[in-house]
Scaffold this active site. Structure first.
Site, PDB file in Angstrom:
ATOM      1  N   GLY A  23       0.788  -1.226   0.000  1.00 31.40           N
ATOM      2  CA  GLY A  23       0.000   0.000   0.000  1.00 31.40           C
ATOM      3  C   GLY A  23       0.819   1.274   0.000  1.00 31.40           C
ATOM      4  O   GLY A  23       0.263   2.368   0.060  1.00 31.40           O
ATOM      5  N   ASP A  51      -5.690   7.888 -12.087  1.00 27.27           N
ATOM      6  CA  ASP A  51      -4.661   6.856 -11.929  1.00 27.27           C
ATOM      7  C   ASP A  51      -3.497   7.054 -12.899  1.00 27.27           C
ATOM      8  O   ASP A  51      -3.371   6.356 -13.912  1.00 27.27           O
ATOM      9  CB  ASP A  51      -5.264   5.459 -12.091  1.00 27.27           C
ATOM     10  CG  ASP A  51      -6.132   5.087 -10.894  1.00 27.27           C
ATOM     11  OD1 ASP A  51      -6.166   5.866  -9.935  1.00 27.27           O
ATOM     12  OD2 ASP A  51      -6.767   4.030 -10.917  1.00 27.27           O
ATOM     13  N   ARG A 111      -4.526  13.379  -3.259  1.00 34.70           N
ATOM     14  CA  ARG A 111      -5.164  13.741  -4.516  1.00 34.70           C
ATOM     15  C   ARG A 111      -6.646  13.985  -4.291  1.00 34.70           C
ATOM     16  O   ARG A 111      -7.249  13.471  -3.347  1.00 34.70           O
ATOM     17  CB  ARG A 111      -4.912  12.674  -5.579  1.00 34.70           C
ATOM     18  CG  ARG A 111      -5.345  11.263  -5.233  1.00 34.70           C
ATOM     19  CD  ARG A 111      -4.933  10.292  -6.322  1.00 34.70           C
ATOM     20  NE  ARG A 111      -5.472   8.955  -6.107  1.00 34.70           N
ATOM     21  CZ  ARG A 111      -5.308   7.947  -6.935  1.00 34.70           C
ATOM     22  NH1 ARG A 111      -4.618   8.127  -8.055  1.00 34.70           N
ATOM     23  NH2 ARG A 111      -5.815   6.756  -6.678  1.00 34.70           N
ATOM     24  N   ASP A 118     -11.130  -0.492 -14.430  1.00 33.36           N
ATOM     25  CA  ASP A 118     -11.048   0.054 -13.074  1.00 33.36           C
ATOM     26  C   ASP A 118     -10.301   1.381 -13.042  1.00 33.36           C
ATOM     27  O   ASP A 118     -10.255   2.040 -12.002  1.00 33.36           O
ATOM     28  CB  ASP A 118     -10.384  -0.953 -12.129  1.00 33.36           C
ATOM     29  CG  ASP A 118      -9.034  -1.424 -12.626  1.00 33.36           C
ATOM     30  OD1 ASP A 118      -9.008  -2.151 -13.637  1.00 33.36           O
ATOM     31  OD2 ASP A 118      -8.010  -1.072 -12.015  1.00 33.36           O
ATOM     32  N   ASN A 119      -9.723   1.786 -14.177  1.00 35.66           N
ATOM     33  CA  ASN A 119      -9.057   3.083 -14.267  1.00 35.66           C
ATOM     34  C   ASN A 119      -9.870   4.091 -15.068  1.00 35.66           C
ATOM     35  O   ASN A 119      -9.338   5.099 -15.526  1.00 35.66           O
ATOM     36  CB  ASN A 119      -7.673   2.937 -14.910  1.00 35.66           C
ATOM     37  CG  ASN A 119      -6.695   2.193 -14.024  1.00 35.66           C
ATOM     38  OD1 ASN A 119      -6.864   2.151 -12.808  1.00 35.66           O
ATOM     39  ND2 ASN A 119      -5.686   1.593 -14.616  1.00 35.66           N
TER      40      ASN A 119
END
Length: 513
Positions: A134, A278, A191, A268-269
């Site tokens: 992570g 991303d 962000r 997913d982006n």
């Protein structure tokens, strides 16, 4: 900063895993999992976007706010979480994914009522980290911080960056996935976006047949981010899908305008708000090449190459359509909408090119002109941004070789110069047929063609310098990217130096970049 104003409407509405357990696992039937940032003992601020902070309602930065910017010692009102989503990666169904390096603080609303989500990237593991830690390293964090802001100032819909900070720890990364892991400096980016909702959030609920939650998620998205949709029932969901298609096509057109290659357009982006999200193995275009991909993971197939971004976005929308079908229940509508997408996108794309060339309107004959121009660009390896900058200087007395040799990555032989001369003649003929003046034509070009784009070699130099303890290049690039249609630094308005042609982390990148 006004951290006490941050709230979590998403977690108040949707089912979640409330255990705070960061162990990587499946979390079926939920859209989020609560999780705490790892915490860092020796953080150090590298950059802070004060203008953005004030715009979104956080206000002025104070030294004590560094703790918040890395996820340390958070106040009680900030209840942190990571969201679950699914996706198709490189064309294959990947099942549950989720925020593996992102942890959300929640949402803040400014004085004008505008909502903004805030999240850390690199602040620790979540249930969706997929056997990773992570964390984020400096190079990927600098790249996201600078490029998201560069895209914003270019006029491209995007997430934005609030801050960049060292975590004070080292992180092990194998940058090129070739068995050579190294210690790198860890960093965290904060962000922001109106929302980070992706195609994958809807794919996950649909794949799990959680149709009630899927409907709640669509309703939430419409209520919060699509106020223009006033319809009810199935028509509301149809308009929702149509809006996503339009925003996605408009985003792809903007990517083509400025020469941006995302590098990893997995579902997913993809943002349901039509934002660029991303920032991984992306690149701005140097020499023009429709087949260019900056992502080594995308070789040799080049699924996400520059010239394929339009068709891939349509493929991704097909997957979203499948996910929304349980609500829309109208195959013909979905098929017709997706078939129309290609027509809409290519018309928008060609209208965009007209502005880059200073044409008054799109004409049928322009398609042949654009096709011939693309062939010329690829054969002569002309720099995409600099070509249009030079084109603005073109006049009947111009010497083609001296005008374009400084923007070509190959030697301009006599034969190649003649091809440039033939192109210039056809270009002049097309300009002469314009119904607008030359001054108006030039104005169109200046608004459409940036003078500065954030090239990978500049990012590479910036990252190297920050690693060595200096932020001089970072400050200069930050100033340049805020004024991309001006030539503030002529030394940046040049083609990529040959020394960087094969530099790892510059010309070639991986998904860890």
């Amino acid at each position: 900063m006004n951290i006490e104003q941050i709230k979590q409407p998403f977690t108040d509405i949707f089912p979640g895993d409330l255990s705070d357990n960061p162990m990587q696992r499946n979390t079926p039937k939920v859209l989020f999992a609560t999780v705490k940032p790892a915490g860092f003992d020796r953080p150090e601020l590298i950059a802070f976007n004060q203008t953005l902070s004030e715009e979104i309602g956080l206000g002025l930065y104070e030294e004590k706010d560094l703790d918040f910017l890395v996820g340390n010692h958070l106040p009680e009102n900030v209840k942190t979480y990571a969201t679950a989503y699914a996706g198709h990666q490189f064309g294959n169904w990947a099942g549950q994914l989720g925020d593996g390096r992102a942890i959300l603080a929640g949402e803040i609303i400014n004085k004008d009522g505008k909502k903004t989500e805030i999240q850390w990237k690199g602040a620790g593991a979540t249930p969706y980290s997929r056997h990773a830690d992570g964390r984020a390293v400096l190079r990927s964090s600098v790249r996201e911080y600078l490029m998201s802001e560069a895209m914003y100032h270019l006029g491209v819909p995007t997430t934005r960056a609030l801050s960049l900070a060292f975590t004070g720890e080292d992180v092990v990364r194998d940058m090129m996935y070739n068995g050579n892991p190294q210690l790198e400096k860890g960093a965290v980016v904060v962000r922001t976006a109106e929302s980070f909702l992706r195609f994958g959030h809807f794919e996950l609920m649909s794949a799990q047949r959680e149709y009630d939650t899927l409907q709640d998620l669509v309703d939430f998205t419409i209520d919060h981010y699509y106020p223009e949709i006033k319809a009810e029932g199935i028509q509301k969901y149809k308009e929702f899908f149509e809006n996503i298609c339009t925003r996605t096509a408009d985003l792809m057109t903007e990517w083509f305008r400025v020469g941006f290659v995302h590098g990893v357009m997995n579902t997913d982006n993809m943002s349901v708000l039509g934002l660029t999200i991303d920032y991984g193995p992306y690149s701005m275009m140097d020499e023009y090449d429709l087949n260019f991909t900056p992502n080594t993971t995308d070789l040799p197939g080049r699924r996400y190459a520059f010239g394929k971004q339009g068709q891939i976005s349509q493929w991704n929308l097909w997957q979203l359509a499948n996910s929304l079908h349980p609500l829309i229940k109208d195959e013909k509508f979905l098929e017709d909408t997706l078939n129309h997408y290609g027509t809409y996108f290519w018309r928008a794309h060609d209208q965009m090119l007209c502005k880059k060339f200073g044409f008054d309107e799109l004409r049928e004959s322009d398609e042949e002109f654009f096709t011939n121009w693309q062939g010329l660009m690829q054969e002569l390896q002309l720099d995409y941004t600099l070509f249009f900058n030079q084109l603005e200087k073109l006049n009947p007395e111009s010497d083609m070789k001296s005008l374009f040799e400084k923007v070509s990555y190959v030697v301009l032989s006599d034969q190649r110069v003649r091809k440039l001369e033939d192109f210039a003649k056809k270009y002049e003929e097309r300009l002469s047929s314009n119904t607008i003046s030359r001054e108006e034509s030039l104005s169109l070009m200046k608004y459409s063609n940036p003078k500065f784009t954030l090239r990978n070699y500049l990012l590479y130099e910036c990252i190297e310098e920050i690693n060595n303890g200096s932020t001089e290049i970072l400050e200069r690039l930050t100033k340049a990217l805020k004024n991309p249609y001006e030539e503030l630094y002529p030394e940046y308005s040049v083609k990529r130096p040959s020394a960087y042609d094969d530099t790892t982390g510059c010309s070639t990148l991986s998904c860890s970049s």
